[in-house]
Write a protein that holds these residues in place. Structure first.
Motif, short mmCIF file in Angstrom:
data_model
loop_
_atom_site.label_atom_id
_atom_site.label_comp_id
_atom_site.label_asym_id
_atom_site.label_seq_id
_atom_site.Cartn_x
_atom_site.Cartn_y
_atom_site.Cartn_z
N UNK A 1 52.50 -66.31 90.02
CA UNK A 1 51.73 -66.48 91.27
C UNK A 1 51.84 -65.44 92.02
N UNK A 2 52.87 -64.97 92.37
CA UNK A 2 52.86 -63.71 93.14
C UNK A 2 52.65 -62.32 92.24
N UNK A 3 52.69 -62.51 90.72
CA UNK A 3 52.17 -61.50 89.99
C UNK A 3 50.87 -61.16 90.27
N UNK B 1 54.13 -54.98 91.80
CA UNK B 1 54.80 -54.31 90.80
C UNK B 1 56.10 -55.26 90.44
N UNK B 2 57.00 -55.84 91.30
CA UNK B 2 58.07 -56.63 91.14
C UNK B 2 57.87 -57.54 90.26
N UNK B 3 56.84 -58.55 90.71
CA UNK B 3 56.89 -59.71 90.09
C UNK B 3 55.98 -59.74 88.77
N UNK B 4 55.14 -58.77 88.74
CA UNK B 4 54.57 -58.41 87.51
C UNK B 4 55.43 -58.08 86.30
N UNK B 5 56.32 -57.41 86.74
CA UNK B 5 57.37 -57.08 85.70
C UNK B 5 58.26 -58.34 85.13
N UNK B 6 58.34 -59.23 86.17
CA UNK B 6 58.96 -60.48 85.68
C UNK B 6 58.02 -61.24 84.65
N UNK B 7 56.75 -61.13 84.61
CA UNK B 7 55.68 -61.69 83.81
C UNK B 7 55.94 -61.63 82.17
N UNK B 8 56.82 -60.41 82.00
CA UNK B 8 57.15 -60.41 80.50
C UNK B 8 57.94 -61.36 80.20
N UNK B 9 58.74 -61.99 80.99
CA UNK B 9 59.92 -62.85 80.63
C UNK B 9 59.35 -64.38 79.95
N UNK B 10 58.49 -65.04 80.69
CA UNK B 10 57.82 -66.34 79.92
C UNK B 10 57.52 -66.04 78.44
N UNK B 11 56.59 -64.85 78.27
CA UNK B 11 56.06 -64.42 77.06
C UNK B 11 57.25 -64.21 75.88
N UNK B 12 58.12 -63.67 76.61
CA UNK B 12 59.46 -63.10 75.68
C UNK B 12 60.15 -64.79 75.19
N UNK C 1 45.07 -66.36 88.06
CA UNK C 1 45.78 -67.48 88.02
C UNK C 1 45.61 -68.66 86.74
N UNK C 2 44.38 -68.23 86.34
CA UNK C 2 43.99 -69.09 85.01
C UNK C 2 44.77 -68.38 83.99
N UNK C 3 44.43 -67.10 83.66
CA UNK C 3 45.07 -66.50 82.20
C UNK C 3 46.56 -66.06 82.42
N UNK C 4 47.14 -65.94 83.54
CA UNK C 4 48.53 -65.56 83.76
C UNK C 4 49.59 -66.37 84.40
N UNK C 5 48.98 -67.78 84.62
CA UNK C 5 49.84 -68.55 85.22
C UNK C 5 49.44 -70.17 84.65
N UNK C 6 48.27 -70.62 85.01
CA UNK C 6 48.03 -71.94 84.50
C UNK C 6 47.70 -72.20 83.15
N UNK C 7 46.96 -71.19 82.41
CA UNK C 7 46.70 -71.26 80.95
C UNK C 7 48.05 -71.11 80.33
N UNK C 8 49.32 -70.27 80.76
CA UNK C 8 50.59 -70.16 80.11
C UNK C 8 51.14 -71.57 80.28
N UNK C 9 50.72 -72.59 81.18
CA UNK C 9 51.46 -73.80 80.96
C UNK C 9 50.83 -74.45 79.94
N UNK C 10 49.51 -74.57 79.98
CA UNK C 10 48.74 -75.17 78.63
C UNK C 10 49.29 -74.79 77.12
N UNK C 11 49.44 -73.24 77.47
CA UNK C 11 49.92 -72.52 75.79
C UNK C 11 51.23 -73.05 75.52
N UNK C 12 52.31 -73.24 76.77
CA UNK C 12 53.53 -73.57 76.37
C UNK C 12 53.61 -75.17 75.80
N UNK C 13 52.66 -75.96 76.57
CA UNK C 13 52.68 -77.27 76.08
C UNK C 13 52.14 -77.65 74.38
#
Length: 449
Positions: free
Chosen positions: A232-234, A253-264, A187-199
């Motif tokens: 979060x569910x990823x 499996x399902x929500x990890x697949x969606x994790x590609x979307x914010x990076x794209x 939840x650091x590297x695949x959730x909260x840090x993504x918010x910091x990265x985006x900002x």
């Protein structure tokens, strides 16, 4: 530099770059031990080198985030930092904790939990430093102008600090231990840090391209929504094999697949902003790092993450060099390159100069990115062979490792390129040449920025 208190960021950047150098040198040393396993085995065991390598990475990335916050928040809030004394106190606490942790590792004192090996007093020091930072930045934002960038940055920083509390929970039950452990790590590297990265990326693109703030903010909110929805569910893709209920295999499996979307979306966001931008900013190196960060993050975190995130694939590939390939490219793209983009953008202003050493800086980008890309390909091939030989054929682990020696040698060569690029970057940041190879061009001013 519009505000004097932004100078605080300079010292955070210096500390971060020092740890960056230690981190990559530690990684190169660890890479050589894969080639020659008994190298320094009595003096400096591999597990200690690995702890220093990974802990230095985490600490210098956090220092980079703090530097970015102390640099961008005054500009976004249109006021000085609430207390520079607290900012310097926070830095001292973090550096003392870092030195204490390394000293503890060298004498064999550590917690034993991967990435969270720090002694208890160091963990408390990190918590105190985080609370000081949150108070300082929150007071700055609340007493000044509030923007989408500061809102998202604060949300990410508050959440990552709160999640650090799980680092103190170490139950006897191994399944619960790993679950709480992933609450910090994932939840650091695949959730909260993504918010910091985006900002931070939004701030850089706003300054470098001159695109309207309203456009940037719309993209930012969409990226944040998809990052939290999937991230979060990823977390479930880490719960496959640690003794938790079987439904996590489907949820993960399902929500990890969606994790590609914010990076794209972040990659698309960066290129669309540059395409629509109307500012010819003189700092071309910062723009290169910003575009490179979003692109490599998409491939490292998105594509390489998806390659082994489905539970049917992960059953065979879990814990192989495929994981190492994903981890290296994802961290480099999403967070290392982003921090280096901030440093490249901020340092000329903090030193009150025009952008300098841009040719060397951009050369370091291609050295590091090329080296990391080659390392990823090598580890991917090694992991594929390892998966087949070890998990399908059933060969012994050490026999498989011996057969991968050629890949480890190539990985070491790629690591050497990354280290050279890192040292070149640090040189380009700290040493100002008398005469620039290419002088920065004129900037086109943008109203309102």
């Amino acid at each position: 530099m519009k505000y004097q208190s932004q100078k605080v960021a300079y010292w955070y950047i210096l500390a971060a770059m020092a740890l960056f150098g230690i981190q990559v040198l530690g990684g190169l040393l660890a890479g050589w031990i894969y080639v020659s396993p008994n190298f320094l085995s009595d003096l400096l065991p591999f597990n200690v080198i690995r702890m220093i390598h990974t802990n230095a990475l985490i600490v210098w990335l956090l220092l980079g985030f703090f530097a970015a916050a102390y640099f961008l928040v005054p500009e976004e809030s249109e006021r000085e930092i609430w207390s520079t004394k607290l900012a310097y106190l926070q830095l001292i606490i973090l550096l003392v904790g870092t030195l204490g942790a390394v000293g503890s590792y060298l004498v064999g004192i550590h917690g034993g939990r991967e990435f969270l090996e720090q002694p208890l007093w160091v963990k408390f020091g990190i918590l105190v430093a985080a609370l000081i930072f949150l108070f300082n930045i929150s007071m700055t934002v609340l007493s000044g102008r509030r923007t989408a960038i500061t809102n998202v940055l604060l949300l990410g920083l508050w959440l990552l600090s709160l999640l650090w509390v799980f680092a103190f929970i170490n139950p006897d039950n191994l399944s619960l231990d790993k679950m709480y452990w992933w609450f910090v790590v994932h939840l650091w590297v695949e959730a909260t840090w993504e918010l910091v990265m985006a900002a931070i990326l939004a701030f850089l693109l706003l300054k470098l391209t001159g695109v309207d703030r309203e456009v940037v903010e719309k993209w930012l909110y969409v990226i944040v929504a998809t990052a939290l929805f999937s991230g979060i569910l990823g977390t479930g893709h880490h719960f496959y094999w640690i003794g938790l209920p079987g439904y996590w295999q489907w949820v993960g499996s399902i929500f990890s697949t969606f994790e590609v979307i914010p990076f794209f979306l972040m990659m698309s966001f960066a290129f669309v902003m540059v395409w629509k931008g109307r500012k010819n900013h003189p700092n071309k190196a910062a723009l290169l790092w910003s575009l490179g960060s979003s692109t490599v993050a998409f491939f490292g975190a998105g594509v390489w993450g998806f390659l082994h995130t489905l539970h049917g694939v992960n059953f065979y590939s879990h814990g192989t060099q495929i994981t190492a390939a994903h981890g290296h490219l994802a961290f480099y793209g999403a967070y290392v390159a982003l921090n280096l983009a901030v440093f490249t953008y901020a340092m000329p202003m903090l030193r009150q100069r025009e952008p300098y050493n841009q040719v060397l800086n951009m050369a370091s980008f291609w050295l590091m990115t090329g080296g990391m890309a080659f390392m990823t390909f090598v580890l991917t091939f090694a992991g594929t062979i390892q998966t087949h030989m070890q998990r399908v054929v059933g060969d012994y682990y050490m026999d498989v490792q011996d057969s991968l020696s050629i890949f480890y040698l190539m990985r070491f060569g790629a690591g050497a390129a990354v280290v050279i690029g890192a040292l070149l970057f640090i040189y380009s940041m700290l040493v100002v040449r008398r005469r620039e190879v290419i002088a920065p061009g004129p900037a086109n001013p943008v109203p309102g920025e």
